[in-house]
Write a protein that holds these residues in place. Sequence first.
Motif, PDB file in Angstrom:
ATOM      1  N   THR A 253       0.805  -1.232   0.000  1.00  0.00           N
ATOM      2  CA  THR A 253       0.000   0.000   0.000  1.00  0.00           C
ATOM      3  C   THR A 253       0.834   1.277   0.000  1.00  0.00           C
ATOM      4  N   GLY A 254       2.153   1.165   0.021  1.00  0.00           N
ATOM      5  CA  GLY A 254       2.972   2.360   0.107  1.00  0.00           C
ATOM      6  C   GLY A 254       3.147   2.765   1.554  1.00  0.00           C
ATOM      7  N   PRO A 255       3.489   4.037   1.802  1.00  0.00           N
ATOM      8  CA  PRO A 255       3.575   5.143   0.845  1.00  0.00           C
ATOM      9  C   PRO A 255       4.818   5.061  -0.042  1.00  0.00           C
ATOM     10  N   LEU A 256       4.814   5.883  -1.074  1.00  0.00           N
ATOM     11  CA  LEU A 256       5.911   5.886  -2.034  1.00  0.00           C
ATOM     12  C   LEU A 256       7.086   6.714  -1.514  1.00  0.00           C
ATOM     13  N   ILE A 257       8.274   6.122  -1.565  1.00  0.00           N
ATOM     14  CA  ILE A 257       9.518   6.864  -1.352  1.00  0.00           C
ATOM     15  C   ILE A 257      10.250   6.890  -2.683  1.00  0.00           C
ATOM     16  N   THR A 258      10.625   8.056  -3.140  1.00  0.00           N
ATOM     17  CA  THR A 258      11.393   8.124  -4.382  1.00  0.00           C
ATOM     18  C   THR A 258      12.756   7.468  -4.155  1.00  0.00           C
ATOM     19  N   TYR A 259      13.352   6.947  -5.227  1.00  0.00           N
ATOM     20  CA  TYR A 259      14.533   6.110  -5.062  1.00  0.00           C
ATOM     21  C   TYR A 259      15.728   6.868  -4.502  1.00  0.00           C
ATOM     22  N   ASP A 260      15.864   8.137  -4.807  1.00  0.00           N
ATOM     23  CA  ASP A 260      17.001   8.878  -4.273  1.00  0.00           C
ATOM     24  C   ASP A 260      17.000   8.861  -2.745  1.00  0.00           C
ATOM     25  N   LYS A 261      15.819   8.971  -2.132  1.00  0.00           N
ATOM     26  CA  LYS A 261      15.728   8.924  -0.675  1.00  0.00           C
ATOM     27  C   LYS A 261      15.853   7.495  -0.153  1.00  0.00           C
ATOM     28  N   PHE A 262      15.215   6.559  -0.827  1.00  0.00           N
ATOM     29  CA  PHE A 262      15.272   5.161  -0.407  1.00  0.00           C
ATOM     30  C   PHE A 262      16.718   4.667  -0.367  1.00  0.00           C
ATOM     31  N   LYS A 263      17.480   5.008  -1.383  1.00  0.00           N
ATOM     32  CA  LYS A 263      18.872   4.556  -1.470  1.00  0.00           C
ATOM     33  C   LYS A 263      19.691   5.071  -0.283  1.00  0.00           C
ATOM     34  N   LEU A 264      19.569   6.362   0.004  1.00  0.00           N
ATOM     35  CA  LEU A 264      20.328   6.937   1.109  1.00  0.00           C
ATOM     36  C   LEU A 264      19.926   6.332   2.442  1.00  0.00           C
ATOM     37  N   GLN A 265      18.623   6.165   2.652  1.00  0.00           N
ATOM     38  CA  GLN A 265      18.141   5.653   3.931  1.00  0.00           C
ATOM     39  C   GLN A 265      18.476   4.175   4.113  1.00  0.00           C
ATOM     40  N   MET A 266      18.401   3.394   3.049  1.00  0.00           N
ATOM     41  CA  MET A 266      18.697   1.970   3.151  1.00  0.00           C
ATOM     42  C   MET A 266      20.179   1.732   3.440  1.00  0.00           C
ATOM     43  N   ASN A 267      21.042   2.619   2.975  1.00  0.00           N
ATOM     44  CA  ASN A 267      22.479   2.450   3.179  1.00  0.00           C
ATOM     45  C   ASN A 267      22.979   3.063   4.480  1.00  0.00           C
ATOM     46  N   SER A 268      22.126   3.813   5.164  1.00  0.00           N
ATOM     47  CA  SER A 268      22.561   4.470   6.399  1.00  0.00           C
ATOM     48  C   SER A 268      22.696   3.445   7.520  1.00  0.00           C
ATOM     49  N   PRO A 269      23.696   3.603   8.390  1.00  0.00           N
ATOM     50  CA  PRO A 269      23.844   2.672   9.517  1.00  0.00           C
ATOM     51  C   PRO A 269      22.655   2.772  10.458  1.00  0.00           C
TER      52      PRO A 269
END
Length: 543
Positions: A253-269
Amino acid sequence: MKGSKPGASCLRPVPSSPSHQRCHGRLPLPESIFYWVAGVGSIIYTFYVVHQESQKFFIDLSKEDFVDGWNFLPYKKDISNFEWNFWSSYFWEILPWGIGHVVIARTVDTYFFHLRKPVFLTYSLVSVSYLLGYRTVLFFISHGCICYLASSVGSFVLVWVVTLLLLSTLNYEAFAPLMQQLCGIPKTREGYYLFIFVLALVILRYASFSLERSRYIAAKGDNSVSKEKTTDNDDFSVADLLLYMFYLPLFFTGPLITYDKFKLQMNSPPAAWTRDRIITSIKGFIRVFFWAFFLELSHHYLYYTGLLHNITAVQEMSLWALVGIGYTVGQYFMVKYLVLYDLPGQVARLDDLDPPLGPKCISYIYRYSDMWKFFDRGLYTFLRNYIYIPLGGSQAGMLMRLLASMMCFLFIYFWHGEEYYLLLWSIANYIGCSLELLVGQLEYTTFVTNIKARYLSPAMVRRLHCVLVVPLFLMSCFAVFYFFGGLAFGDVFLQRLVTQVKQVAQGGGRVSLHVDCSRETDSSSRMTTKSRCHIRRRPSVQA
């Protein structure tokens, strides 16, 4: 649905400074109290009237839309909202996999953080394959890979062309049997609804990924393609695409995260689990389940969805009840998506992601632009980043800003399903946002600025803002009623309110339509093969 500053563009970034949130004059206390009493009182009276009409017309409503409610309540339960009934039932199928994700994610983040992405991807693919079937997963992957290949050229335009071609397969019935056969979709309303709903979100995700990748490749130069094939350091591999598409907490169901934000957040410790973070997380889940309980409770007292589906009842009910139906359906839509967005959002926050918040209460939103900013914030960011800004954004001239906004609304119409009533809704929203933009620019001309400075107090300017925004607000209401109820309900609503204005005035008007000066602090709403307004939100985009 967009900028709270007069003259702000329809798709301009959300201002965050405290001064922006209160840029109007303070009203006298008695006047503010009057507005609050009138507004809140009319809301309470509206709920009372809708409850009375629900009981009055109950005998005329479809018996299939009602079941025995909670034992301790004296009323039947309205189950006519297909979308809420579907997700509140399907939640129990997703729940075990969601719990499994939380347990595995906490273990991986604590002991094996370097394996986070492959573990998340593997678990998400297994979960979705079990819930939807491996053929559906392969179909989604093929969609994403086609767009991924298009992005390898480094052309932003080519990615958009491919995305729109793939999206068009959802809009035409000729493709439906083929997709059902390829994916083994159950030939039921629920089966096809789930497929279309999820695919619509998947398309936004792989479009975001591919558009970001095409920018990256274009920026690297002519030799970028061969370099990218040999390294994953820049997070644009096929595995990164699949993780973004299938990440379990936000998949359905989302919500949608644009990939630029998803990438940074997924790689953050991972952040430390402090006492404050634990309390905040618990409060977030409690808030979501409270509003889910509230919706279930409201179905026993307010049959707004059942009434909305009965044109005879809509034609015969009082004007207060008619407008009350519009108001309560809007509030219901907002709260429903608050639950659908914030529950998965809370789970994603356990993984140190920061998905967009759920919709802002529409009772406090009186501008078209703010409606679009604050209802489906993820979709708003998508439109802003990949349509509005590439076409010039707020830095372009007025003509280009209007053109960019028009392209955003064309995409909204295309993504929601290309039905005629959706076209009316989109056109009304575009006109409203454009007028808001133009009038906002006019307000900053030397002539108007001088008049305000010489003759008008800040409080009077605020009152004038309220008066001037009423026509646009009413137009947004009419547009939203077409969105909620389709052509039949929209036509009845428009005809009754326009041709019976005198009766509206004699009945006390509609104070609770919420354009009152005391609330100008900060500033909104679907199953066939072709139409996906209930399938794709918003809200999203929400109106």
